[in-house]
Design an enzyme around this catalytic site. Structure first.
Site, short mmCIF file in Angstrom:
data_model
loop_
_atom_site.label_atom_id
_atom_site.label_comp_id
_atom_site.label_asym_id
_atom_site.label_seq_id
_atom_site.Cartn_x
_atom_site.Cartn_y
_atom_site.Cartn_z
N SER A 112 -96.41 -3.12 69.59
CA SER A 112 -96.02 -1.83 70.13
C SER A 112 -94.52 -1.55 70.06
O SER A 112 -93.94 -1.56 68.98
CB SER A 112 -96.54 -1.72 71.55
OG SER A 112 -96.38 -0.43 72.04
N HIS A 113 -93.91 -1.38 71.22
CA HIS A 113 -92.49 -1.00 71.30
C HIS A 113 -91.57 -2.21 71.21
O HIS A 113 -90.36 -2.05 71.25
CB HIS A 113 -92.26 -0.27 72.61
CG HIS A 113 -92.75 -1.07 73.78
ND1 HIS A 113 -94.09 -1.22 74.04
CD2 HIS A 113 -92.10 -1.80 74.70
CE1 HIS A 113 -94.23 -2.01 75.09
NE2 HIS A 113 -93.04 -2.38 75.51
N ASP A 276 -93.33 5.29 69.37
CA ASP A 276 -92.96 3.87 69.37
C ASP A 276 -93.51 3.14 68.14
O ASP A 276 -94.01 3.77 67.21
CB ASP A 276 -93.44 3.19 70.66
CG ASP A 276 -94.95 3.06 70.72
OD1 ASP A 276 -95.64 3.90 70.10
OD2 ASP A 276 -95.44 2.11 71.36
N ASP A 278 -96.17 1.44 67.31
CA ASP A 278 -97.54 1.65 66.86
C ASP A 278 -98.05 3.07 67.07
O ASP A 278 -99.24 3.33 66.89
CB ASP A 278 -98.48 0.64 67.52
CG ASP A 278 -98.49 0.77 69.04
OD1 ASP A 278 -97.48 1.20 69.60
OD2 ASP A 278 -99.52 0.43 69.66
N ASP A 280 -98.40 5.04 69.76
CA ASP A 280 -99.19 5.50 70.90
C ASP A 280 -98.34 6.07 72.04
O ASP A 280 -98.88 6.63 72.98
CB ASP A 280 -100.15 4.41 71.40
CG ASP A 280 -99.46 3.13 71.81
OD1 ASP A 280 -98.22 3.07 71.71
OD2 ASP A 280 -100.16 2.18 72.21
N ARG A 281 -97.02 5.91 71.96
CA ARG A 281 -96.17 6.45 73.03
C ARG A 281 -95.49 7.74 72.58
O ARG A 281 -95.39 8.01 71.38
CB ARG A 281 -95.10 5.44 73.41
CG ARG A 281 -95.66 4.19 74.00
CD ARG A 281 -94.56 3.35 74.60
NE ARG A 281 -95.12 2.15 75.19
CZ ARG A 281 -94.52 1.41 76.11
NH1 ARG A 281 -93.32 1.75 76.52
NH2 ARG A 281 -95.09 0.35 76.61
N LYS A 375 -103.80 5.79 73.96
CA LYS A 375 -102.79 6.82 74.15
C LYS A 375 -102.31 7.25 72.78
O LYS A 375 -102.46 6.50 71.81
CB LYS A 375 -101.67 6.33 75.05
CG LYS A 375 -100.99 5.02 74.65
CD LYS A 375 -100.05 4.58 75.76
CE LYS A 375 -99.25 3.35 75.39
NZ LYS A 375 -99.94 2.10 75.76
C1 VG1 Z 1 -96.34 -1.80 79.37
C2 VG1 Z 1 -96.44 -0.50 80.13
C3 VG1 Z 1 -97.88 -0.05 80.23
C4 VG1 Z 1 -98.48 0.05 78.82
C5 VG1 Z 1 -98.28 -1.26 78.07
C6 VG1 Z 1 -98.71 -1.16 76.63
O1 VG1 Z 1 -97.06 -2.81 80.04
O2 VG1 Z 1 -95.88 -0.61 81.43
O3 VG1 Z 1 -97.97 1.17 80.91
O4 VG1 Z 1 -99.85 0.35 78.88
O5 VG1 Z 1 -96.90 -1.63 78.08
O6 VG1 Z 1 -97.94 -0.20 75.96
P1 VG1 Z 1 -96.33 -3.90 80.98
O7 VG1 Z 1 -97.42 -4.83 81.44
O8 VG1 Z 1 -95.28 -4.55 80.14
O9 VG1 Z 1 -95.72 -3.11 82.10
V1 VG1 Z 1 -97.74 -0.24 74.28
O10 VG1 Z 1 -97.10 1.14 73.78
O11 VG1 Z 1 -98.77 -1.30 73.91
O12 VG1 Z 1 -98.90 -0.17 73.53
CO CO Z 2 -97.30 1.29 71.71
#
Ligand code: VG1
Ligand code: CO
Length: 542
Positions: A112-113, A276, A278, A280-281, A375
């Site tokens: 992800s990010h 981000d 991938d 989804d944000r 998302k």
């Molecule tokens: C973080 C965020 C959460 C989100 C997750 C995955 O998790 O707080 O809201 O769903 O990332 O986002 P954590 O446990 O680090 O707080 V990402 O854009 O996978 O896909």
């Molecule tokens: Co993501």
């Protein structure tokens, strides 16, 4: 043809908030990725001859793990693999492909990010047939399996050419390399009024989208520039790179600062957005205004009926517990149910499947709807554009009228990254033990009205998720939430979520930092953040 390879378990393959995330070096250990993929297949039933979707955000190791997973899928008896061209599928696009082609499930390769590259992060997540992340029942079973696994299955076959569309056979299994953008763009055209958005843009409305060298570049170029007519160069950093150009593909104030500067600078465009790693944000900005993700969820819910895909209204709104209560005010005004879930998109899946919610969101820049089961960054951006095209007002004007109607939830998240894991656990344990004596106390002039540890009873399948964050509620609607991140790859990250509510007739134009100043001090009083972590300030404020 099938090879059975003896292997030994790894101690650290526990999926977190969003699947398994580790350093690339960890994934590069012999059999590491294989063990996890085989553990996923071992806990699933009934996939013989079925379709598996495969794709990732293009980060370092993406292609190698895709080739590994293709061979293993063939050995384990899948009938077909759908893989995105060049190994690319954004997370929401993968969710859509799973649903559209009725696949058994999918493997989404992303961290992800988190940053990418040989010294950075990689990740694997399993999504089920509804297109969403596997529920805890499955991720728990996968983890249990990783602890005892002693063999995996593969075939001896050459790499598939991921750079050309078309079908090939791998040990009798069909591998179809598909266009990663086409199905997704088509879905967006069904949901939104592209003609109205095209008119808006043709009339001189200017926008800027930062793809952060991550997966959304090709999606945004196709949709914003080619289909909606935005000028060339609207999409910046549009080429996906294995190391995201050395940046964190995290659309926040810190990592998307160039976009912030553009949107707060002279001659700023009307609308700015980013996504981000991938896809989804989403980050939403207007000229001289940043819309917090919690406010964006509320504004989108209040205005969604302006887009064709939501013209009949919403069935309900869902938000994660640490997300602000701005969406609750909208739900109340519209007479809709509001569901409060733990952090992580997997908890929305059942509500969406059961038709109990239409729009969902998280404070971490995640917003989405029942169109997929993830998302969806570009979806949120297009819904904003559709609303702007209908209302013909600025982003700032839309938010001002929103607050004047519903009141304003001032909100910020303070992250303390790379904290010593033992110290972080101790902070949480101490605060947990103190919760019961907090009620009635005054902290920084604020009276505590409730203090508890959030747990969630899924209304659809009855499963209970415990330890989902400590929350302290104050008189007047202010709140502080404490939880540890489940997506980090080094040390622990403490997240502190601060929120204060102001009624529609209150002060709606204050600076967020000023509005939350008492709560920042109260958070330290309650949890001893500096005492436990040695930090006097957060690493990131969003
Ligand atoms: C973080 C965020 C959460 C989100 C997750 C995955 O998790 O707080 O809201 O769903 O990332 O986002 P954590 O446990 O680090 O707080 V990402 O854009 O996978 O896909
Ligand atoms: Co993501």
């Amino acid at each position: 043809m099938t090879l059975t390879i003896a292997t030994t378990p790894f101690a650290d393959q526990k999926p977190g908030t969003s699947g398994l995330r580790k350093k690339v070096r960890v994934f590069q250990q012999p059999n590491y990725a294989e063990n996890f993929v085989q553990s996923v297949f071992d806990v699933l039933e009934g996939y013989a001859g079925q379709t598996l979707v495969l794709g990732g955000d293009g980060r370092f190791l993406n292609r190698e793990v895709i080739q590994t997973a293709i061979r293993m899928a063939a050995a384990n008896g899948f009938g077909r693999v759908l893989v995105g061209l060049r190994g690319i599928l954004s997370t929401p696009a993968a969710s859509n492909v799973i649903r559209k082609y009725e696949a058994f499930g999918g493997l989404v390769l992303s961290a992800s990010h988190n940053p990418g590259g040989p010294d950075e992060d990689f990740g694997i997540k399993y999504n089920i047939g509804n297109g969403g992340p596997a529920p805890e029942k499955i991720t728990d079973a996968i983890y249990a399996r990783t602890k005892v696994i002693d063999r995996y299955l593969t075939v001896d076959a050459p790499d598939v050419d991921l750079d050309c569309l078309g079908e090939t056979l791998v040990a009798g299994m069909i591998v179809a390399v598909i266009d990663p953008v086409a199905d997704y763009a088509e879905l967006m055209e069904q949901l939104f009024d592209f003609d109205a958005i095209r008119d808006l843009i043709a009339g001189g409305f200017r926008l800027s989208f930062d793809a952060m060298h991550a997966v959304t570049g090709p999606y945004a170029q196709e949709i914003l520039e080619r289909r909606l007519g935005a000028s060339a160069g609207t999409v910046v950093n549009g080429t996906p790179l294995p190391d995201f150009g050395g940046h964190h593909p995290d659309p926040n104030t810190v990592h998307a600062h160039e976009l912030f500067e553009r949107m707060f600078g002279a001659d700023a465009p009307d609308f700015g957005a980013a996504s981000d790693g991938d896809g989804d944000r989403n980050l939403i900005l207007g000229r001289n205004i940043f819309v917090t993700p919690s406010d964006s969820l509320a504004a989108l819910a209040a205005n969604a009926h302006l887009a064709p895909g939501y013209a009949c209204g919403l069935r309900g709104i869902a938000r994660s517990m640490p997300t602000s209560a701005a969406a609750d005010r909208v739900a109340q005004a519209l007479g809709l149910p509001l569901h409060e879930t733990p952090t992580g998109w997997k908890f929305f899946g059942n509500l969406l499947d059961a038709g109990m919610a239409t729009i969902c969101g998280e404070e971490s820049a995640g917003t989405g709807s029942n169109h997929v089961r993830e998302k969806d960054g570009l979806w949120a951006i297009l819904l904003w554009l559709n609303i702007l095209a209908v209302r013909r007002e600025s982003v700032a004007a839309i938010m001002e009228s929103h607050w004047a109607r519903f009141g304003r939830n001032y909100y910020a998240r303070h992250d303390y990254e790379g904290v010593d894991a033992v110290a972080a656990e101790r902070l949480i344990a101490e605060l947990r033990a103190a919760l019961s004596i907090l009620v009635g106390r005054m902290v920084q002039g604020l009276t505590v009205v409730s203090a508890d540890e959030f747990e969630y009873l899924d209304p659809v399948d009855g499963s209970l998720s415990r330890n989902q964050g400590l929350r302290v509620q104050f008189e007047g609607g202010a709140r502080i939430v404490f939880r540890l991140s489940g997506t980090g790859t080094s040390g622990a990250t403490l997240r502190v979520y601060l929120e204060r509510y102001e009624w529609p007739d209150g002060i709606l134009d204050a600076d967020t930092t000023v509005a939350l100043i008492d709560l920042v001090a109260a958070a330290d009083d309650l949890a001893g953040i500096t005492r436990h972590t040695g930090r006097s300030a957060p690493s990131v404020i969003t």
